[in-house]
Design an enzyme around this catalytic site. Structure first.
Site, PDB file in Angstrom:
ATOM      1  N   THR A 102       0.972  -1.230  -0.103  1.00 33.65           N
ATOM      2  CA  THR A 102       0.017  -0.072  -0.096  1.00 33.65           C
ATOM      3  C   THR A 102       0.868   1.397  -0.040  1.00 33.65           C
ATOM      4  OG1 THR A 102      -0.184  -0.242   2.458  1.00 33.65           O
ATOM      5  CG2 THR A 102      -2.095  -1.109   0.909  1.00 33.65           C
ATOM      6  N   LYS A 126       4.121  -7.008   3.590  1.00 39.30           N
ATOM      7  CA  LYS A 126       3.961  -5.387   3.385  1.00 39.30           C
ATOM      8  C   LYS A 126       3.448  -5.084   4.886  1.00 39.30           C
ATOM      9  CE  LYS A 126       0.631  -3.596   3.127  1.00 39.30           C
ATOM     10  NZ  LYS A 126      -0.581  -2.910   3.695  1.00 39.30           N
ATOM     11  N   THR A 135      -2.981  -2.754   8.007  1.00 36.95           N
ATOM     12  CA  THR A 135      -2.330  -3.878   7.696  1.00 36.95           C
ATOM     13  C   THR A 135      -1.052  -4.231   7.578  1.00 36.95           C
ATOM     14  OG1 THR A 135      -4.368  -4.553   6.968  1.00 36.95           O
ATOM     15  CG2 THR A 135      -2.772  -5.857   6.648  1.00 36.95           C
ATOM     16  N   GLU A 179       7.342   3.725   8.806  1.00 37.08           N
ATOM     17  CA  GLU A 179       6.892   5.313   8.686  1.00 37.08           C
ATOM     18  C   GLU A 179       7.867   6.299   9.175  1.00 37.08           C
ATOM     19  OE1 GLU A 179       2.284   4.887   8.610  1.00 37.08           O
ATOM     20  OE2 GLU A 179       3.033   5.227  10.500  1.00 37.08           O
ATOM     21  N   ASN A 229       1.586  10.863   8.773  1.00 38.16           N
ATOM     22  CA  ASN A 229       0.394  10.557   9.460  1.00 38.16           C
ATOM     23  C   ASN A 229      -0.650  11.602   9.596  1.00 38.16           C
ATOM     24  OD1 ASN A 229       0.325   7.508  10.151  1.00 38.16           O
ATOM     25  ND2 ASN A 229       2.405   8.390  10.874  1.00 38.16           N
TER      26      ASN A 229
END
Lengths: 409, 409
Positions: B156, B182, B193, B280, B404
């Site tokens: 994603t 992933k 996920t 992230e 985010n």
């Protein structure tokens, strides 16, 4: 920028009979900075405290606990900023005791009648000699209307001093509750500590005072979170000078006990919320209210899962009504038999999710409207009982990372 | 920028006999993007999985669990990106079932022989009609050497596809283990996920496979954390086509069982670490190793307290050897009878703290040197037992907040 928080108006902070405060510049870490506070209590005062649960608790916390347990009758508190005396081992304990001994000698007390508090950088030796040198000036400054100055003197990286005050009537006697607090994260960079000192002249028995400090902490300081980190020095002390003329309060479930309880809780709540409003990088003040749980404990668990989630906190920062992040936090809060089909979610008055899914009438712009506010209430219904709990927190911003990443550079 | 992580070399990903992968562009959320993957298994394959503990688990997770429990003999997995089918209630369950039915019809299977997986935005209805329209192309594409393409198709917001592969010998037969994963945060913005699919041709009995998937998850995916948030869709599936010629493996504590276990754990560990490396905003890969605990559980508790602390994570980002933050996290990890006087702390080879205080030989520049590296090991000794645990995490950077906070804008 603190969220809807101004420095207190000194004239609104009622002096507490029997309690005097003196402040000095001891050069603990920086010159020309008020960094040493003595709180002197008249004889007959009662003192109760709750302290950090962190196993790495600082030396002054250990000594304050020890002195309180001895029941020698606390007559003074000494608070320094600039150095937390935490992570300092046996030597740190000796320095905390030396601080108490120095003040005790000047005030003609026994060392165990003094409670020490420290906040500031950790893992550095406490410069006791500077405290000793500063104490006479602090004692010379002792006065009852020094609360606003003390609120500033106990700050470390706080941007605004924090104080609150109330008065109420007990049996026709005016009773005062006044307090101060500091702390801008549960543990600021390596400046440790949440500290709060609340004093009242109410005539309350020590056992009832002990019950009150726990209850007030549970309803205030134990309900806030900035980043989930628990400091090594956190302390909340409740002082009763017992000078008010009413009959002694022996229990909290009496009319006088309830009146005092409400006032102390209100002051503690305001001081606790002030810490969140001045949270590191905070741009929003968030109330997380969880209802319909089987126990207060499970409601708190869910509220903290939401309040600690970096994803939820960044969504608040971005004014993004991101339902999924909040529901996901509810889901992983650790209630094993939670039925997602009973979960309700509100942002202020907007019904966002029902029965665990998006509410049919919910429109993104309604959520957006609430999320743009500087004060937001998240309300979650668990649909499994009657218990509820509230936690206050702030958002997670770029500034939080900057403040914490750049602190030592 | 991922930390020391490159896209896999397709030629290094060994095909697994009995397992074919087909990929299509179904236009789930974006046009011209591979977003639909079918993994087809030969008859006689065994499949085992571990799934999110989040009570808000997504519809496909519920259906996959249900189908596995029926024991109908899994013959196909269907994975879509672009939509997580999470927080979608009864309608979401119906759509996950419709997906299975559609693929089953095309492959002449029963629906319960198909496991569905979804990842992407949450709280939006799954466009089943697009999946149905895309399935023929995915089936036409089925081949054994499609692992690298599938690794890319399940992404994603990952920045790098994640795959790993090993071969070993069992009784003179070559056995392959190949997998993909992933996920770039435990739960990415509202792209939910972590997904991982690992396949082997080892001839292993279903009960042993079930034990192996749990053990491998505990040693890999259950040891990573980016932000402490647990997704609604996390799934780790272990497939055994059982085509290798060796005698059946009935237990893991046999020579063949151990060889397979080691290979599966190594692949799962590499896939799990790849998720953290692509975390992230990650700029550093951190291994937190806690030793000397009374139980693995308490070591994990301490390791997660360190790995989840925003203060510790920002210190890594800032290359700041901030001892206090790590020790404070150890202190609040929840071990009630922890003796701070026995705590040892190392940053790689540098002995930072001993007996709970700063090590006398420790110099700030030594800590600084380690903290500047892109890979750092934090080692904590609790001094109370023989157990140990490891957790992998990344730092907390400005980019984490940006990613985010800005995702939906």
């Amino acid at each position: 920028m603190p969220v809807n928080l101004q420095a207190p108006d000194p004239s609104a902070l009622h002096p507490v009979p029997g309690v005097r405060l003196g402040i000095a510049m001891a050069g603990m870490r920086k010159a020309n900075r008020r960094d040493l506070t003595v709180i002197a209590l008249d004889e007959g005062s009662a003192v109760a405290g709750v302290f950090t649960q962190n196993r790495f608790c600082a030396a002054p916390v250990q000594v304050a606990r020890e002195h309180l347990a001895l029941g020698a009758g606390t007559r003074a508190l000494v608070v320094n900023t600039g150095n937390a005396n935490a992570g300092t081992g046996e030597d740190g304990l000796a320095r905390a005791r030396a601080t108490c001994a120095a003040l005790a000698q000047l005030m003609q007390l026994r060392p165990e009648q003094v409670l020490p508090f420290s906040t500031g950088v950790i893992m550095e030796p406490l410069p006791v000699e500077r405290i000793e040198a500063g104490l006479p000036a602090a004692l010379a400054d002792l006065k009852a209307d020094n609360w606003a100055v003390a609120a500033e003197a106990i700050m470390t990286t706080d941007t605004v001093p924090k104080a609150a005050s109330r008065q109420m009537q007990v049996d026709g006697h005016t009773v005062t509750v006044t307090g101060i607090s500091k702390g801008a994260g549960m543990i600021r960079p390596n400046m440790a500590t949440m500290l709060s000192f609340v004093a009242t002249d109410a005539n309350i028995e020590p056992a009832a005072l002990q019950a009150l400090v726990r209850e007030a902490a549970d309803l205030s300081f134990n309900r806030i979170t900035v980043d989930g980190d628990t400091s090594t020095n956190d302390s909340f002390v409740l002082i009763a000078s017992r000078r008010a003329g009413h009959a002694p309060i022996t229990a909290l479930d009496t009319p006088a006990g309830r009146a005092l309880r409400d006032a102390v809780v209100a002051v503690a709540e305001q001081l606790a919320q002030a810490i969140v409003r001045d949270g590191e990088g905070a741009t929003k003040f968030i109330t997380v209210q969880v209802e319909g749980g089987r126990s207060v404990q499970e409601c708190q668990q869910v509220a903290y899962a939401i309040a600690h989630s970096p994803l939820v906190k960044t969504a608040f920062y971005a004014s993004d009504p991101n339902l999924g992040r909040i529901l996901a936090a509810v889901g992983y809060a650790g209630i094993a038999d939670l039925d997602q089909g009973r979960i309700e979610l509100y942002l202020d008055d907007v019904h966002v999710a029902t029965r665990g899914g998006r509410h049919p009438d919910y429109r993104d712009e309604d959520g957006q409207r609430v999320m743009k506010q500087s004060e937001i209430t998240v309300r979650v219904g668990l649909g499994r009982g009657e218990a509820q709990a509230v936690v206050w927190t702030c958002d997670l911003s770029h500034d939080y990372v900057s403040i914490n990443a750049d602190y030592r550079s």
